[in-house]
Structure formats: structure tokens, C-alpha cells
Design a protein around this motif. Structure first.
Motif, PDB file in Angstrom:
ATOM      1  N   ALA A  78       0.546  -1.483  -0.242  1.00 21.73           N
ATOM      2  CA  ALA A  78       0.144   0.135  -0.416  1.00 21.73           C
ATOM      3  C   ALA A  78       0.541   1.544   0.659  1.00 21.73           C
ATOM      4  CB  ALA A  78      -1.271  -0.118   1.608  1.00 21.73           C
ATOM      5  N   GLN A  79       2.055   1.018   0.947  1.00 21.65           N
ATOM      6  CA  GLN A  79       2.774   2.310   0.875  1.00 21.65           C
ATOM      7  C   GLN A  79       3.572   2.954  -0.903  1.00 21.65           C
ATOM      8  OE1 GLN A  79       6.426   1.838   3.458  1.00 21.65           O
ATOM      9  NE2 GLN A  79       6.462   4.333   3.427  1.00 21.65           N
ATOM     10  N   VAL A  80       3.715   1.970  -0.816  1.00 27.78           N
ATOM     11  CA  VAL A  80       4.704   2.006  -2.616  1.00 27.78           C
ATOM     12  C   VAL A  80       3.417   2.579  -3.293  1.00 27.78           C
ATOM     13  CG1 VAL A  80       5.232   0.745  -4.605  1.00 27.78           C
ATOM     14  CG2 VAL A  80       6.724   0.192  -1.736  1.00 27.78           C
ATOM     15  N   LEU A 121       8.437  12.579 -17.395  1.00 26.21           N
ATOM     16  CA  LEU A 121       9.307  11.987 -16.069  1.00 26.21           C
ATOM     17  C   LEU A 121       8.498  11.250 -15.225  1.00 26.21           C
ATOM     18  CD1 LEU A 121      12.837  11.587 -15.852  1.00 26.21           C
ATOM     19  CD2 LEU A 121      12.740  13.483 -14.661  1.00 26.21           C
ATOM     20  N   PHE A 122       7.425  12.431 -14.600  1.00 24.13           N
ATOM     21  CA  PHE A 122       7.392  12.238 -12.995  1.00 24.13           C
ATOM     22  C   PHE A 122       6.077  11.132 -13.832  1.00 24.13           C
ATOM     23  CE2 PHE A 122       7.657  17.035 -11.933  1.00 24.13           C
ATOM     24  CZ  PHE A 122       8.843  16.521 -11.360  1.00 24.13           C
ATOM     25  N   LEU A 123       4.885  11.393 -14.770  1.00 25.94           N
ATOM     26  CA  LEU A 123       4.428  10.311 -15.177  1.00 25.94           C
ATOM     27  C   LEU A 123       4.631   8.876 -15.261  1.00 25.94           C
ATOM     28  CD1 LEU A 123       1.513   9.549 -16.424  1.00 25.94           C
ATOM     29  CD2 LEU A 123       2.418  10.316 -18.189  1.00 25.94           C
ATOM     30  N   LEU A 124       6.174   9.022 -15.744  1.00 25.92           N
ATOM     31  CA  LEU A 124       6.107   7.202 -16.354  1.00 25.92           C
ATOM     32  C   LEU A 124       6.752   7.029 -15.250  1.00 25.92           C
ATOM     33  CD1 LEU A 124       7.477   8.189 -20.075  1.00 25.92           C
ATOM     34  CD2 LEU A 124       5.053   6.738 -19.268  1.00 25.92           C
ATOM     35  N   GLU A 125       7.779   8.183 -14.355  1.00 23.40           N
ATOM     36  CA  GLU A 125       8.361   6.613 -13.337  1.00 23.40           C
ATOM     37  C   GLU A 125       7.555   6.662 -11.660  1.00 23.40           C
ATOM     38  OE1 GLU A 125      11.460   9.016 -12.422  1.00 23.40           O
ATOM     39  OE2 GLU A 125      12.892   8.228 -13.997  1.00 23.40           O
ATOM     40  N   GLY A 126       6.089   6.827 -11.850  1.00 26.17           N
ATOM     41  CA  GLY A 126       5.263   7.332 -10.804  1.00 26.17           C
ATOM     42  C   GLY A 126       4.343   6.071 -11.384  1.00 26.17           C
ATOM     43  N   LEU A 127       3.928   5.932 -12.552  1.00 28.62           N
ATOM     44  CA  LEU A 127       3.466   4.699 -13.754  1.00 28.62           C
ATOM     45  C   LEU A 127       4.030   3.151 -13.153  1.00 28.62           C
ATOM     46  CD1 LEU A 127       2.334   5.868 -16.794  1.00 28.62           C
ATOM     47  CD2 LEU A 127       0.775   5.573 -14.649  1.00 28.62           C
ATOM     48  N   PHE A 128       5.575   3.682 -12.687  1.00 27.35           N
ATOM     49  CA  PHE A 128       6.410   1.923 -12.823  1.00 27.35           C
ATOM     50  C   PHE A 128       6.646   2.224 -11.564  1.00 27.35           C
ATOM     51  CE2 PHE A 128      10.779   1.152 -11.824  1.00 27.35           C
ATOM     52  CZ  PHE A 128      10.170  -0.368 -12.413  1.00 27.35           C
ATOM     53  N   THR A 129       6.243   3.078 -10.722  1.00 28.52           N
ATOM     54  CA  THR A 129       5.870   3.202  -8.763  1.00 28.52           C
ATOM     55  C   THR A 129       4.879   2.003  -9.294  1.00 28.52           C
ATOM     56  OG1 THR A 129       7.297   5.161  -8.869  1.00 28.52           O
ATOM     57  CG2 THR A 129       6.475   3.507  -6.958  1.00 28.52           C
ATOM     58  N   ILE A 130       3.686   2.415  -9.790  1.00 30.66           N
ATOM     59  CA  ILE A 130       2.618   1.354  -9.241  1.00 30.66           C
ATOM     60  C   ILE A 130       2.286  -0.065  -9.554  1.00 30.66           C
ATOM     61  CG2 ILE A 130       0.206   1.775 -10.084  1.00 30.66           C
ATOM     62  CD1 ILE A 130       0.150   4.724 -10.000  1.00 30.66           C
ATOM     63  N   SER A 160       4.363  -1.265  -7.174  1.00 29.72           N
ATOM     64  CA  SER A 160       3.558  -2.403  -5.957  1.00 29.72           C
ATOM     65  C   SER A 160       2.291  -3.209  -6.121  1.00 29.72           C
ATOM     66  CB  SER A 160       2.694  -0.930  -5.336  1.00 29.72           C
ATOM     67  OG  SER A 160       1.268  -1.144  -6.443  1.00 29.72           O
ATOM     68  N   VAL A 161       2.421  -3.402  -7.356  1.00 31.75           N
ATOM     69  CA  VAL A 161       1.542  -4.762  -7.752  1.00 31.75           C
ATOM     70  C   VAL A 161       1.429  -5.873  -7.653  1.00 31.75           C
ATOM     71  CG1 VAL A 161       0.113  -5.762  -9.902  1.00 31.75           C
ATOM     72  CG2 VAL A 161      -0.573  -3.028  -9.593  1.00 31.75           C
ATOM     73  N   ILE A 162       3.413  -5.933  -8.419  1.00 35.33           N
ATOM     74  CA  ILE A 162       4.025  -6.791  -7.961  1.00 35.33           C
ATOM     75  C   ILE A 162       4.183  -7.286  -6.958  1.00 35.33           C
ATOM     76  CG2 ILE A 162       6.376  -7.384  -8.256  1.00 35.33           C
ATOM     77  CD1 ILE A 162       6.354  -6.020 -10.912  1.00 35.33           C
ATOM     78  N   LEU A 163       4.279  -6.216  -5.352  1.00 36.56           N
ATOM     79  CA  LEU A 163       4.089  -6.689  -4.316  1.00 36.56           C
ATOM     80  C   LEU A 163       3.075  -7.306  -3.647  1.00 36.56           C
ATOM     81  CD1 LEU A 163       6.202  -3.257  -2.903  1.00 36.56           C
ATOM     82  CD2 LEU A 163       7.122  -5.619  -2.565  1.00 36.56           C
ATOM     83  N   LEU A 164       1.889  -6.609  -4.555  1.00 38.41           N
ATOM     84  CA  LEU A 164       1.148  -7.467  -4.037  1.00 38.41           C
ATOM     85  C   LEU A 164       0.554  -8.724  -4.392  1.00 38.41           C
ATOM     86  CD1 LEU A 164      -1.547  -4.420  -4.397  1.00 38.41           C
ATOM     87  CD2 LEU A 164      -0.997  -5.388  -2.311  1.00 38.41           C
ATOM     88  N   LEU A 165       1.109  -8.994  -5.091  1.00 41.48           N
ATOM     89  CA  LEU A 165       0.515 -10.318  -6.260  1.00 41.48           C
ATOM     90  C   LEU A 165       1.985 -11.484  -5.766  1.00 41.48           C
ATOM     91  CD1 LEU A 165      -0.230  -9.895  -9.833  1.00 41.48           C
ATOM     92  CD2 LEU A 165      -0.890 -10.400  -7.941  1.00 41.48           C
ATOM     93  N   PHE A 166       3.390 -11.007  -5.524  1.00 42.48           N
ATOM     94  CA  PHE A 166       4.432 -11.701  -4.853  1.00 42.48           C
ATOM     95  C   PHE A 166       5.468 -12.044  -3.384  1.00 42.48           C
ATOM     96  CE2 PHE A 166       4.408 -11.301  -9.666  1.00 42.48           C
ATOM     97  CZ  PHE A 166       3.733 -12.831  -9.920  1.00 42.48           C
ATOM     98  N   LEU A 167       4.858 -10.564  -2.670  1.00 46.40           N
ATOM     99  CA  LEU A 167       5.534 -10.506  -1.185  1.00 46.40           C
ATOM    100  C   LEU A 167       5.201 -11.416  -0.585  1.00 46.40           C
ATOM    101  CD1 LEU A 167       7.196  -8.356  -0.021  1.00 46.40           C
ATOM    102  CD2 LEU A 167       6.354  -7.034   0.846  1.00 46.40           C
ATOM    103  N   PRO A 168       6.001 -12.406   0.003  1.00 44.57           N
ATOM    104  CA  PRO A 168       5.503 -12.813   1.392  1.00 44.57           C
ATOM    105  C   PRO A 168       5.175 -12.099   2.161  1.00 44.57           C
ATOM    106  CG  PRO A 168       7.952 -14.182  -0.369  1.00 44.57           C
ATOM    107  CD  PRO A 168       7.367 -12.542  -0.338  1.00 44.57           C
ATOM    108  N   PHE A 216      -2.059 -11.577  -2.269  1.00 46.04           N
ATOM    109  CA  PHE A 216      -3.216 -12.262  -3.312  1.00 46.04           C
ATOM    110  C   PHE A 216      -2.655 -13.452  -4.039  1.00 46.04           C
ATOM    111  CE2 PHE A 216      -4.809  -7.997  -2.566  1.00 46.04           C
ATOM    112  CZ  PHE A 216      -5.991  -8.429  -2.421  1.00 46.04           C
ATOM    113  N   GLY A 217      -3.139 -14.520  -4.520  1.00 42.11           N
ATOM    114  CA  GLY A 217      -2.346 -15.608  -4.927  1.00 42.11           C
ATOM    115  C   GLY A 217      -1.228 -16.838  -4.462  1.00 42.11           C
ATOM    116  N   GLN A 218      -0.658 -17.401  -5.647  1.00 38.41           N
ATOM    117  CA  GLN A 218      -0.035 -18.414  -4.172  1.00 38.41           C
ATOM    118  C   GLN A 218       1.918 -17.878  -4.700  1.00 38.41           C
ATOM    119  OE1 GLN A 218      -0.646 -21.269  -2.892  1.00 38.41           O
ATOM    120  NE2 GLN A 218      -3.217 -20.167  -3.050  1.00 38.41           N
ATOM    121  N   GLY A 219       1.761 -17.045  -5.477  1.00 37.30           N
ATOM    122  CA  GLY A 219       3.576 -16.232  -5.808  1.00 37.30           C
ATOM    123  C   GLY A 219       4.006 -17.316  -6.956  1.00 37.30           C
ATOM    124  N   LEU A 220       5.308 -16.685  -7.092  1.00 38.05           N
ATOM    125  CA  LEU A 220       6.178 -17.295  -8.406  1.00 38.05           C
ATOM    126  C   LEU A 220       6.146 -18.826  -8.034  1.00 38.05           C
ATOM    127  CD1 LEU A 220       7.725 -14.641 -10.351  1.00 38.05           C
ATOM    128  CD2 LEU A 220       5.773 -16.365 -11.535  1.00 38.05           C
TER     129      LEU A 220
END
Length: 448
Positions: free
Chosen positions: A123-125, A215-224, A227-235, A245-249
Motif C-alpha cells: 500500500a505504501q508503494v 518524467l514524473f508520469l512514467l516513473e510514477g506509473l512504474f512505481t505503481i 506495488s502490484v508486483i508486491l501485492l502478488l508476490f511479497l510473502p 493475493f495468489g500463490q506467488g511464483l
């Protein structure tokens, strides 16, 4: 009837080797408490942590640093002129951002301990990325100051929180090296930020947006997206290793979970809750904050980071003022950050080889001090390439001591909870130095 696989698991748990190597098992575990599992099984479980938790937290720090650093390249793209602010306002905005981090550093670290890393860090990211994108719409001084302050609030607690999260997965002997690897997310962000900017700023005028807006737009979208990757894969923790969410890789088996949890108990017997997280009572916080031997660490970090602070904002602008165009200035600004990676590795190697953490930190800070003095004395008397070399040298040595100092702080803490708060205080000292240092470079200091 016992199945063949169950018998295999039972056999593996009983085949413990009493003479494990330092790398392949936790030698911090006392001999009288030797665990009932094979070191190969422990190595397998720890490798899963090394390939999930550590790189994901590293990636989070990388995007934080990208979004914090891109103001330096935005300035070379006319950002200050477009929104009608002076250098003093830029300094104030950065000061507010660092103030926001300092104020909420420990409270956010405690909140993560209660909520858990899967929810809090993701959520922080996400929030940080959203605020970073909002910088696209800055029109005036008020908007700039507000977004910088909000960025500070959103970033608060990430570094000590990530270090705390790592401490819930690794033993004492393993932790220092992993935290040092984690900090390379910051150095990597410093290195690639101006390189990315040199390309993104060339979109200036495309679809009616200025280069700094892209610059702000593209790097901000990368940050978001991170955050989705963290939601899906961070134990979450050794007790609850599944992502939110999910089982992770990479899946943690019940045996992996048991090994990871049990070895932490044997390593220090930390007070874990039902989620496998360490409780940090107020008494531990007070004990850590009032420990006078910690304060030399905090003071030296404050001082060094205060001198590095203006470089993080103005290095591309300084190089541009030497006579280089915008694209070349941003590319040249990355050189010092890349050399800094080699400097960090060199001092880390010396530290590990000699096992003299304190001496290595002092040597690294002394090299930085000497570089600053030489740059100050020589700069007025040389040409633009030599001046660029001096600025590059300063950037190269500025934070060469940082990961070693982190290890030094950790190794002097016996309680992992005390270690977590000590790291938070240490980060607060660094951010406080960055906050004060934003005022070191003033407009009337030009051209030197």
C-alpha cells in the motif's frame, strides 16, 4: 500406513549434519540447540527467501529513490521556470519532504509491525506512486510544496520497515549482508535516475506535455506497477509465507515454513505473534533511543548526509552549468553514482576481509572528507572537464560507507527488536541530514 513421501520428509528432518558450513546453515544457532533438519533443506528454504523477499524489497527501495531523485533531472528540463519557483522554493520543498519522512519514521515502522509487510509495504508503494504522478499537474509554488510533503509522508518508514521485515526471515549472522544488498536499491536508483531522465526528457512537447511531466508520469506509473508486483508476490512471514493475493511464483512448503520459523526461534527466541511478526513494546523503543553508544552513529550519519543532500538535487544542474547540454549533463551525472557502487563494494570487501566494521566506516568517511576538501580548493582553477571530474569524485565517495555502517549498527544490537528501532533512528538521522543539507546550496553561490 505411512506414505513413502511422508517417510521421505521424516528422513530428511532426521538427517541433520552436526558440522554445517557458515554459508549453508546458520552457525549462530548454538550447538546445544542443534535443529532436527538437514542443512540442505535449510539452504533450500533460505534460497526461496533470497529470491522473493529480498529482491522485492530491493525493488521497492529502487522506485522510491527514482521518484525522489527525479526532481534533479526535472530541473534541467525547465521545471522550476515552468511553475514559477526559485531555488529557495526547491530547497524548501525538499526540506518538507525529508521532514515528513522523519516525523513518521518510527510510527510507520510500528504500524508495519502490526499490519504486516504484505499489506503495509504494498500500500505504501502504491500511494507513493500515485503522489509521484500527481506532480505532473503542479502549476505553482503551493502545489510543489504540498506534493513534496506528501511524498515524504508516503515514504516514511520504508527503509527501517523493510529492514525489520528482513529480520523476520533471516538469522542474525545472515541479516547484515542481506540489508547491505537491500541498500543497493538506493544506489541503483541514484545511478539509473539521470540515465532514464536523459531519454525521457526528450519527449518534451509530445502530446502537449513538457519533458519533466513525462518524467514524473512514467516513473510514477512504474512505481505503481511495482506495488502490484508486491501485492502478488511479497510473502508475509515465515508463518504465513503466501502473498496477499495468489500463490506467488515460488511456493513455500510447510517444511520450509517450519524450518524458517524454528531456526529464528533457536537463533534468539524472539517474541513472535500469531502472524509470525516480532512485537516491539514501547520499553524496547525507549531503551534503544536512550542508549548513548548509539548516538555517535546517528550524529556521523547526519553530518555526512547533510553534505550529500544538495548533490542529489543539483548535480545535473551543476554539470549543465559547466557548458554541457541537458541530455549530456544527465548522462554525465550518472557516472559518479555508478562509480559509487564500486566504492561501496570495495569498502564492503575490506570490511568483510578484516572484520573491522568501525575502521572501514571511518576510512570511508575520511576519503569523502579529503575529496570534498580537494574539490573545494581545486575547482576554481581548472576547466570544465576537470570540474566535472571533481564533482564526480565527490558523488562517488559520498555514501561509500553507508551499507557497512548499517552492518556495524546491527552487529552491536543483541535484540532484533532493538535492531529494528536502531535502524529506524539511523535512517532518521540520515534523512534529517538530507533535510538540513537542502539549504547548503543557494542561488548566490553560483558559479562555484
Amino acid at each position: 500406513m505411512i506414505s513413502a513421501s511422508a517417510k521421505g520428509d521424516e528422513k530428511r528432518l532426521s538427517n541433520f549434519t552436526s558440522d554445517p558450513t557458515p554459508e549453508d546453515s546458520s552457525i549462530s544457532i548454538r550447538a546445544e540447540q542443534q535443529p532436527a533438519w538437514n542443512p540442505a533443506e535449510e539452504l533450500k528454504a533460505r534460497t526461496k527467501v533470497d529470491t522473493t523477499v529480498l529482491p522485492l524489497l530491493f525493488l521497492g527501495l529502487l522506485v522510491f529513490q527514482l521518484d525522489r531523485m527525479n526532481i534533479a533531472s526535472a530541473l534541467t528540463g525547465g521545471f522550476a521556470v515552468d511553475i514559477g519557483v526559485t531555488q529557495s522554493t526547491i530547497n524548501l520543498g525538499n526540506q518538507l519532504m525529508f521532514m515528513g519522512i522523519v516525523v513518521f519514521e518510527i510510527p510507520c515502522n510500528m504500524a508495519l509491525q502490526r499490519v504486516g509487510p504484505r499489506k503495509w509495504i504494498s500500500a505504501q508503494v502504491l500511494v507513493f506512486g500515485f503522489i509521484a504522478i500527481m506532480q505532473v499537474f503542479i502549476k505553482n509554488r503551493g502545489g510543489f510544496l504540498a506534493t513534496r510533503l506528501l511524498l515524504g509522508f508516503a515514504e516514511a518508514g520504508y527503509i527501517p520497515g523493510a529492514c525489520y521485515t528482513l529480520s523476520t526471515w533471516y538469522t542474525k549472522r545472515e541479516l547484515a549482508k542481506r540489508v547491505a544488498i537491500f541498500f543497493f536499491g538506493m544506489f541503483g536508483g541514484n545511478a539509473i535516475s539521470p540515465l532514464l531522465a536523459s531519454g525521457i526528457l526528450q519527449l518534451d512537447g509530445h502530446r502537449g506535455l513538457r519533458g519533466w511531466q513525462w518524467l514524473f508520469l512514467l516513473e510514477g506509473l512504474f512505481t505503481i506497477s511495482v506495488s502490484v508486483i508486491l501485492l502478488l508476490f511479497l510473502p508475509g512471514s515465515p508463518s504465513h509465507p503466501k502473498p496477499l493475493f495468489g500463490q506467488g511464483l515460488i511456493k513455500f512448503t510447510e517444511m520450509d515454513s517450519n524450518i524458517l520459523r524454528r531456526r529464528l526461534e533457536l537463533d534468539g527466541g524472539e517474541d513472535l505473534d500469531e502472524q509470525g511478526l516480532k512485537k516491539i513494546p514501547l520499553a524496547i523503543i525507549w531503551k534503544t533511543v536512550t542508549h548513548y553508544r548509539r548516538w555517535p552513529h546517528f550524529v556521523s550519519t547526519f553530518v555526512v548526509f547533510s553534505t550529500w543532500s544538495p548533490l542529489t538535487t543539483y548535480t545535473p544542474s551543476i554539470i549543465m552549468s559547466l557548458g554541457f547540454d541537458r541530455t549530456r549533463a544527465n548522462a554525465l551525472a550518472a557516472v559518479g553514482a555508478f562509480i559509487a557502487l564500486a566504492v561501496v563494494f570495495s569498502f564492503a570487501f575490506i570490511s568483510d576481509r578484516t572484520n573491522q566494521r568501525g575502521a572501514s566506516v571511518i576510512a570511508a568517511q575520511t576519503c569523502y572528507l579529503v575529496t570534498l576538501i580537494v574539490a573545494h580548493q581545486v575547482q576554481p582553477h581548472v576547466g570544465k572537464w576537470s570540474r566535472w571530474g571533481l564533482w564526480t569524485a565527490v558523488n562517488s565517495f559520498a555514501v561509500g560507507y553507508h551499507p557497512i555502517h548499517n552492518s556495524w549498527v546491527q552487529l552491536n544490537c543483541t535484540d532484533p527488536r532493538e535492531k529494528s528501532i536502531s535502524i529506524a533512528m539511523w535512517v532518521m538521522s540520515a534523512i534529517s541530514g538530507l533535510m538540513v543539507g537542502t539549504q547548503y546550496f543557494q542561488a548566490d553561490d553560483k558559479p562555484l
